[in-house]
Design a protein around this motif. Structure first.
Motif, PDB file in Angstrom:
ATOM      1  N   UNK A 285       0.824  -1.203   0.000  1.00  0.00           N
ATOM      2  CA  UNK A 285       0.000   0.000   0.000  1.00  0.00           C
ATOM      3  C   UNK A 285       0.863   1.260   0.000  1.00  0.00           C
ATOM      4  N   UNK A 286       1.962   1.212   0.724  1.00  0.00           N
ATOM      5  CA  UNK A 286       2.816   2.396   0.810  1.00  0.00           C
ATOM      6  C   UNK A 286       3.538   2.675  -0.500  1.00  0.00           C
ATOM      7  N   UNK A 287       3.499   1.713  -1.439  1.00  0.00           N
ATOM      8  CA  UNK A 287       4.153   1.906  -2.734  1.00  0.00           C
ATOM      9  C   UNK A 287       3.146   1.995  -3.879  1.00  0.00           C
ATOM     10  N   UNK A 288       1.879   2.171  -3.551  1.00  0.00           N
ATOM     11  CA  UNK A 288       0.872   2.241  -4.613  1.00  0.00           C
ATOM     12  C   UNK A 288       1.179   3.347  -5.615  1.00  0.00           C
ATOM     13  N   UNK A 289       1.738   4.448  -5.131  1.00  0.00           N
ATOM     14  CA  UNK A 289       2.033   5.568  -6.015  1.00  0.00           C
ATOM     15  C   UNK A 289       3.079   5.256  -7.062  1.00  0.00           C
ATOM     16  N   UNK A 290       3.855   4.183  -6.861  1.00  0.00           N
ATOM     17  CA  UNK A 290       4.909   3.837  -7.814  1.00  0.00           C
ATOM     18  C   UNK A 290       4.438   2.888  -8.904  1.00  0.00           C
ATOM     19  N   UNK A 291       3.278   2.266  -8.711  1.00  0.00           N
ATOM     20  CA  UNK A 291       2.848   1.235  -9.647  1.00  0.00           C
ATOM     21  C   UNK A 291       2.463   1.838 -10.991  1.00  0.00           C
ATOM     22  N   UNK A 292       2.934   1.212 -12.048  1.00  0.00           N
ATOM     23  CA  UNK A 292       2.582   1.646 -13.395  1.00  0.00           C
ATOM     24  C   UNK A 292       1.304   0.970 -13.866  1.00  0.00           C
ATOM     25  N   UNK A 293       0.981  -0.167 -13.273  1.00  0.00           N
ATOM     26  CA  UNK A 293      -0.173  -0.950 -13.710  1.00  0.00           C
ATOM     27  C   UNK A 293      -1.392  -0.646 -12.845  1.00  0.00           C
ATOM     28  N   UNK A 294      -2.436  -0.120 -13.470  1.00  0.00           N
ATOM     29  CA  UNK A 294      -3.688   0.115 -12.744  1.00  0.00           C
ATOM     30  C   UNK A 294      -4.322  -1.201 -12.311  1.00  0.00           C
ATOM     31  N   UNK A 295      -4.125  -2.237 -13.124  1.00  0.00           N
ATOM     32  CA  UNK A 295      -4.693  -3.540 -12.786  1.00  0.00           C
ATOM     33  C   UNK A 295      -4.102  -4.064 -11.482  1.00  0.00           C
ATOM     34  N   UNK A 296      -2.783  -3.910 -11.314  1.00  0.00           N
ATOM     35  CA  UNK A 296      -2.149  -4.349 -10.071  1.00  0.00           C
ATOM     36  C   UNK A 296      -2.695  -3.568  -8.885  1.00  0.00           C
ATOM     37  N   UNK A 297      -2.862  -2.264  -9.067  1.00  0.00           N
ATOM     38  CA  UNK A 297      -3.393  -1.436  -7.982  1.00  0.00           C
ATOM     39  C   UNK A 297      -4.789  -1.893  -7.587  1.00  0.00           C
ATOM     40  N   UNK A 298      -5.620  -2.171  -8.591  1.00  0.00           N
ATOM     41  CA  UNK A 298      -6.987  -2.619  -8.306  1.00  0.00           C
ATOM     42  C   UNK A 298      -6.986  -3.975  -7.608  1.00  0.00           C
ATOM     43  N   UNK A 299      -6.128  -4.879  -8.079  1.00  0.00           N
ATOM     44  CA  UNK A 299      -6.056  -6.202  -7.456  1.00  0.00           C
ATOM     45  C   UNK A 299      -5.633  -6.092  -5.998  1.00  0.00           C
ATOM     46  N   UNK A 300      -4.671  -5.216  -5.737  1.00  0.00           N
ATOM     47  CA  UNK A 300      -4.184  -5.060  -4.369  1.00  0.00           C
ATOM     48  C   UNK A 300      -5.281  -4.519  -3.465  1.00  0.00           C
ATOM     49  N   UNK A 301      -6.045  -3.553  -3.946  1.00  0.00           N
ATOM     50  CA  UNK A 301      -7.139  -3.009  -3.136  1.00  0.00           C
ATOM     51  C   UNK A 301      -8.182  -4.085  -2.834  1.00  0.00           C
ATOM     52  N   UNK A 302      -8.473  -4.911  -3.836  1.00  0.00           N
ATOM     53  CA  UNK A 302      -9.443  -5.986  -3.618  1.00  0.00           C
ATOM     54  C   UNK A 302      -8.935  -6.979  -2.576  1.00  0.00           C
ATOM     55  N   UNK A 303      -7.646  -7.286  -2.641  1.00  0.00           N
ATOM     56  CA  UNK A 303      -7.073  -8.218  -1.671  1.00  0.00           C
ATOM     57  C   UNK A 303      -7.092  -7.627  -0.266  1.00  0.00           C
ATOM     58  N   UNK A 304      -6.828  -6.329  -0.163  1.00  0.00           N
ATOM     59  CA  UNK A 304      -6.891  -5.672   1.147  1.00  0.00           C
ATOM     60  C   UNK A 304      -8.296  -5.785   1.730  1.00  0.00           C
ATOM     61  N   UNK A 305      -9.286  -5.521   0.888  1.00  0.00           N
ATOM     62  CA  UNK A 305     -10.670  -5.602   1.349  1.00  0.00           C
ATOM     63  C   UNK A 305     -11.024  -7.033   1.747  1.00  0.00           C
ATOM     64  N   UNK A 306     -10.542  -7.997   0.962  1.00  0.00           N
ATOM     65  CA  UNK A 306     -10.816  -9.401   1.269  1.00  0.00           C
ATOM     66  C   UNK A 306     -10.179  -9.799   2.590  1.00  0.00           C
ATOM     67  N   UNK A 307      -8.940  -9.361   2.803  1.00  0.00           N
ATOM     68  CA  UNK A 307      -8.259  -9.704   4.054  1.00  0.00           C
ATOM     69  C   UNK A 307      -9.003  -9.100   5.242  1.00  0.00           C
ATOM     70  N   UNK A 308      -9.404  -7.843   5.113  1.00  0.00           N
ATOM     71  CA  UNK A 308     -10.104  -7.189   6.217  1.00  0.00           C
ATOM     72  C   UNK A 308     -11.422  -7.882   6.527  1.00  0.00           C
ATOM     73  N   UNK A 309     -12.126  -8.309   5.470  1.00  0.00           N
ATOM     74  CA  UNK A 309     -13.415  -8.962   5.701  1.00  0.00           C
ATOM     75  C   UNK A 309     -13.244 -10.280   6.442  1.00  0.00           C
ATOM     76  N   UNK A 310     -12.126 -10.963   6.181  1.00  0.00           N
ATOM     77  CA  UNK A 310     -11.890 -12.245   6.854  1.00  0.00           C
ATOM     78  C   UNK A 310     -11.266 -12.056   8.228  1.00  0.00           C
ATOM     79  N   UNK A 311     -10.467 -10.994   8.338  1.00  0.00           N
ATOM     80  CA  UNK A 311      -9.759 -10.769   9.597  1.00  0.00           C
ATOM     81  C   UNK A 311     -10.553  -9.893  10.551  1.00  0.00           C
ATOM     82  N   UNK A 312     -11.655  -9.339  10.043  1.00  0.00           N
ATOM     83  CA  UNK A 312     -12.536  -8.485  10.838  1.00  0.00           C
ATOM     84  C   UNK A 312     -11.777  -7.323  11.461  1.00  0.00           C
ATOM     85  N   UNK A 313     -10.968  -6.671  10.641  1.00  0.00           N
ATOM     86  CA  UNK A 313     -10.225  -5.509  11.114  1.00  0.00           C
ATOM     87  C   UNK A 313      -9.379  -4.943  10.015  1.00  0.00           C
TER      88      UNK A 313
END
Length: 573
Positions: A285-313
């Motif tokens: 997340x701290x390196x999102x500004x460096x990513x050239x691929x929007x697809x990678x950025x979107x995938x990472x955000x989805x994974x963050x949301x998925x982790x939070x939903x499972x980890x409840x935090x």
């Protein structure tokens, strides 16, 4: 015997081989000249294979390799292998490898059945001394023998030998075997025992090194974060892609464990991967500004949301959020802002209180700290509507958070980018005043981020209005350049990279929303991206309908701002 290599030579069976050796023994008392059959490949390769096939299985009284000039001398393996020392002979192993690479793989492979079944470690270490054009036989034996050797803790010395004689072959063994959870855990132990973890991580493909790092640093994620940051800085999107693949694998595997379909030791690896998700997500997340691929950025955000939903935090715990807190925490947090803006407490007291809350063992005080920082970040987009005196106080507080290290990682990056954005506004704007006032507070730290300093120096109107500030930054950069030693550059690299980004900050439009200017969004901070006025815990309510001076229970400004006290004013004079 050097003339055995001729057309038509062949040893049809064991009896023929014994007859030939008896004839040689009667004719010559010297040991059989091994170089004649093992020194190089024959022209008649089939004839050579027919001889060697019987030689390796012959009793020592009939044929022996013990007098070879290239004999593997390993006391630990002295009791292994047949009595004729065939698999200790490096010349034999080398010529077998050569024969396998010129079309005789099947014949040679059949000759290895005995050592693979009875002394695989001896065969593997012996082949580790041999390098051929394709290493076909070496790799095949490695895939057959290495996993079992690796999982056997009593054979640690074998891996040690192999590493010292052929690191490349050992690395290939690690990479090929790591998909077996038992092997991965043993690889970690071996790397720690032999103190080769750094070398292995630097010399293997990302798909392997990422998983090894996650497993090896399970007791100290700070080392994992540092390693990830270093790799991301150098390899950028290519490395991020493999990290995203790892996170997907970790989360999918965790689902199977929950469903009860996974047993030990795989469950141990799955748990280790799951525990490694937060540092991975935090650094990515701290390196999102460096990513050239929007697809990678979107995938990472989805994974963050998925982790939070499972980890409840939330994952990025260094980025405080106000959601999920009780109403009384929100009310108390905003009450402190009201006291500051109305002059009841000054900035120094506010900073001391925030420092105490941040480090407090009391979870409620930690929640208040998180809520206050989160609300202040959200309030940034409304600073243009603040009265001048309250805006100056907000600027002093904003800069003091950076100065006193009350925000870190992604939160620090957001704060720094907010200040940089404000400095780029026109000289007569409120936000330019906010930016310069905030920057003044952490001038003693700004040199920790040389790239950030360079961005500041490129703001031409800042040089015209605040020449002393610009000169101080230039002098500090000159000192760093002359000493060629950037202080704290390694520790703060992730923050600076977030500030600078792979795409230049200069390209950002002044009219962009603040979250875009900060290189993140509410979703990236673990928040739900619905409009501010619709949030139950809204900070200021709908600013398009309510003026700053209007009374609002949730506002961090007092309902009727009074003149700040002299002590508060002195904070920005």
């Amino acid at each position: 015997m050097e003339s055995l290599d001729h057309e038509g030579f062949s040893i049809p069976d064991e009896a023929a081989f014994c007859l030939l050796m008896n004839i040689y023994g009667r004719a010559c008392k010297d040991p059989f000249p091994l170089h004649a059959v093992c020194g190089s490949m024959w022209t008649n390769t089939e004839g050579q294979i027919s001889f060697l096939k019987h030689a390796i299985s012959a009793p020592a009284t009939i044929f022996t390799f013990a007098h070879s000039s290239r004999l593997l001398a390993l006391p630990d393996f002295a009791s292994l292998g047949p009595g004729n020392h065939a698999w200790f002979c490096l010349d034999l192993l080398e010529v077998l490898c050569q024969l396998a690479e010129v079309g005789h793989t099947v014949s040679v492979r059949s000759m290895l059945d005995y050592p693979l079944g009875h002394c695989p470690e001896l065969l593997l270490v012996g082949l580790g001394h041999i390098n051929t054009a394709y290493n076909l036989l070496q790799f095949e034996v490695l895939s057959c023998a290495f996993p079992a050797i690796l999982k056997d803790a009593t054979k640690r010395n074998v891996v040690n030998y192999l590493w010292h004689i052929n690191p490349c072959l050992t690395l290939r063994g690690f990479v090929d075997a790591h998909s077996d959870p038992s092997c991965l855990l043993r690889i970690v132990d071996v790397c720690h025992d032999l103190k080769i973890l750094s070398a292995v991580l630097e010399s293997t493909p990302f798909a392997f090194s990422i998983r090894l790092a996650a497993a090896a640093c399970r007791k100290d994620h700070s080392h994992l974060e540092k390693w990830l940051t270093e790799k991301l800085t150098v390899y950028k999107d290519g490395f991020v892609e493999e990290c995203v693949n790892f996170l997907k694998e970790a989360m999918n595997a965790a689902s199977y464990v929950v469903e009860g379909t996974t047993e030990q030791p795989q469950a141990s690896v799955v748990d280790t991967y799951w525990e490694a998700c937060p540092p991975f997500i935090k650094v990515l997340q701290s390196h999102l500004g460096q990513l050239l691929s929007n697809q990678l950025s979107d995938e990472l955000r989805e994974l963050c949301a998925l982790y939070e939903s499972r980890n409840q935090g939330p994952v990025a715990r260094d980025i405080p959020t106000s959601e999920g807190g009780s109403d009384d925490v929100e009310v108390e947090a905003n009450a402190y802002f009201h006291q500051m803006f109305s002059g009841q407490i000054n900035i120094d007291v506010m900073i001391q209180m925030l420092t105490r809350f941040k480090e407090s063992p009391d979870k409620r005080e930690q929640s208040i700290f998180n809520c206050m920082i989160s609300n202040l970040f959200e309030e940034y987009k409304f600073f243009t509507k603040y009265p001048d005196k309250q805006l100056k106080l907000a600027a002093v507080l904003f800069g003091s958070l950076i100065k006193h290290e009350l925000v870190a990682h992604l939160g620090l990056g957001i704060a720094l980018r907010a200040v940089l954005d404000a400095l780029r506004k026109s000289v007569d704007s409120k936000m330019f005043m906010f930016g310069t006032t905030a920057l003044e507070q952490f001038m003693d730290r700004v040199i920790e981020w040389p790239q950030y300093c360079n961005h500041i120096l490129q703001i031409s109107h800042l040089r015209a209005t605040h020449a002393e500030m610009v000169s101080a930054i230039e002098r500090a950069l000159a000192r760093i350049s002359s000493s060629q030693n950037e202080p704290n550059a390694g520790n703060l690299l992730s923050t600076e990279q977030l500030v600078s980004g792979s795409s230049s900050i200069e390209a950002m439009e002044a009219s962009e929303p603040s979250w875009q200017l900060m290189g993140t969004s509410p979703t990236q901070l673990g928040r739900t991206p619905y409009p501010l006025q619709q949030r139950q815990a809204s900070v200021l309510g709908d600013r398009s309908k309510i003026s700053v001076g209007t009374s609002q229970n949730k506002s961090i400004l007092p309902s009727q701002p009074s003149v700040p006290s002299a002590s508060a004013d002195s904070a920005f004079n």
